[in-house]
Scaffold this motif. Sequence first.
Motif, mmCIF file in Angstrom:
data_model
loop_
_atom_site.group_PDB
_atom_site.id
_atom_site.type_symbol
_atom_site.label_atom_id
_atom_site.label_comp_id
_atom_site.label_asym_id
_atom_site.label_seq_id
_atom_site.Cartn_x
_atom_site.Cartn_y
_atom_site.Cartn_z
ATOM 1 N N ASN A 198 -0.964 -0.053 8.364
ATOM 2 C CA ASN A 198 -1.755 -1.345 8.521
ATOM 3 C C ASN A 198 -2.026 -1.473 9.990
ATOM 4 N N GLU A 199 -1.399 -0.746 10.904
ATOM 5 C CA GLU A 199 -1.769 -0.816 12.093
ATOM 6 C C GLU A 199 -3.087 -0.250 12.538
ATOM 7 N N LEU A 200 -3.661 0.597 11.516
ATOM 8 C CA LEU A 200 -4.704 1.341 11.932
ATOM 9 C C LEU A 200 -5.978 0.535 11.999
ATOM 10 N N SER A 201 -7.024 1.234 12.672
ATOM 11 C CA SER A 201 -8.426 0.656 12.842
ATOM 12 C C SER A 201 -9.151 0.699 11.521
ATOM 13 N N ILE A 202 -10.184 0.049 11.416
ATOM 14 C CA ILE A 202 -11.093 0.062 10.292
ATOM 15 C C ILE A 202 -11.487 1.697 10.020
ATOM 16 N N GLU A 203 -11.857 2.079 11.223
ATOM 17 C CA GLU A 203 -12.365 3.551 10.964
ATOM 18 C C GLU A 203 -11.270 4.638 10.865
ATOM 19 N N GLU A 204 -9.891 4.415 11.464
ATOM 20 C CA GLU A 204 -8.900 5.098 11.091
ATOM 21 C C GLU A 204 -8.634 5.118 9.701
ATOM 22 N N LYS A 205 -8.877 3.897 8.934
ATOM 23 C CA LYS A 205 -8.303 3.777 7.675
ATOM 24 C C LYS A 205 -9.475 4.411 6.612
ATOM 25 N N SER A 206 -10.523 4.658 7.208
ATOM 26 C CA SER A 206 -11.475 5.709 6.514
ATOM 27 C C SER A 206 -11.132 6.934 6.238
ATOM 28 N N TRP A 207 -10.265 7.321 7.148
ATOM 29 C CA TRP A 207 -9.645 8.840 7.063
ATOM 30 C C TRP A 207 -8.347 8.908 6.034
ATOM 31 N N ILE A 208 -8.046 7.982 5.373
ATOM 32 C CA ILE A 208 -6.889 8.017 4.585
ATOM 33 C C ILE A 208 -7.111 7.424 3.082
ATOM 34 N N ALA A 209 -6.241 7.567 2.148
ATOM 35 C CA ALA A 209 -6.337 6.866 0.703
ATOM 36 C C ALA A 209 -6.485 5.342 1.120
ATOM 37 N N PRO A 210 -7.068 4.772 0.206
ATOM 38 C CA PRO A 210 -7.168 3.263 0.360
ATOM 39 C C PRO A 210 -5.726 2.507 0.090
ATOM 40 N N GLN A 211 -5.462 1.449 1.145
ATOM 41 C CA GLN A 211 -4.173 0.682 0.879
ATOM 42 C C GLN A 211 -4.096 -0.270 -0.379
ATOM 43 N N PRO A 212 -3.016 -0.356 -0.937
ATOM 44 C CA PRO A 212 -2.065 0.199 -0.665
ATOM 45 C C PRO A 212 -1.828 1.557 -1.549
ATOM 46 N N ILE A 213 -1.326 2.473 -1.176
ATOM 47 C CA ILE A 213 -1.085 3.856 -1.536
ATOM 48 C C ILE A 213 -0.119 3.882 -2.757
ATOM 49 N N PRO A 214 -0.464 4.124 -3.958
ATOM 50 C CA PRO A 214 0.292 3.975 -5.227
ATOM 51 C C PRO A 214 1.345 5.119 -4.923
ATOM 52 N N TYR A 215 2.760 4.514 -5.363
ATOM 53 C CA TYR A 215 4.060 5.507 -4.966
ATOM 54 C C TYR A 215 4.931 5.364 -6.116
#
Length: 283
Positions: free
Chosen positions: A155-172
């Motif tokens: 949640n601490e990541l920037s908008i750009e940084e979040k574009s490099w990972i699976a959308p939140q929340p990650i199913p688990y």
Amino acid sequence: MKKQITLFIFLFSLVISAQDKKSYQLFDKNGKKVSYTKLLKSAIETQVILFGEYHNNPICHWLELELTKDIAQNKTIVQGAEMLEADNQKQLNQYLNDEINQKKLDSTARLWPNFNTDYKPLVDFAKDNKNPFLATNIPRRFASMVSKKGFEALNELSIEEKSWIAPQPIPYDANLPGYLEMMKMMGEHTSANMPKAQASKDATMAYFINKNLKENSIFIHYNGSYHSDNFEGISWYLKTYNPNIQIITISTVEQKDISKLEKENYNKADFILVIDEDVTKTY
């Protein structure tokens, strides 16, 4: 004369044995031997291939390239790999488009130490044939954050940084056998966040694979076997994001005897690549 015939038969059997010496054998999930032709036929009829490899095994890297070439003769393909992280997609695209050379890619992207020997041939095949090649993995520093603080750290990541990972929340699902086994293997040195870090990788790779599926094409993805073994990991997330997706999984194992699949390796994947354990490693 009888001794000469016996000696001839013995020597002939040695020659035949030497000719038949193999470094690998393919099996289906039920332990039945299958041909490479059967693997290829199944591969060109699916949407996604998860090729689970051992990172230091040259037979894996050779077969990945051969399978990729053969699929490309039949279908349009998209390639992707765990070994490249999503925030390096720009540099990877520049290399694929001849905007930068290999030396520049080495200095601007975080490449694995064995990239040049083991993964560059796959990237160069994409480059030569104008195939998209996706850097699918989560940036390792973000996975490290998850291992320390859990998914909340993202949640601490920037908008750009979040574009490099699976959308939140990650199913688990903490009860998936692979994640439970990870906890067991790490023993007292682990925490509940360790499998979450693994899940952040699996989810991100699955997200970028699913996002970049193209109609009438096949996405072939290269990843460590652990990320897709037992139809979990990336495969589980792909099914979560896209329930109707068609996937073929390949798992790699090493055995002393490759003539039959050991019971513990049944059902690891649709196809199990069994490699002679004496094959020389790349590192």
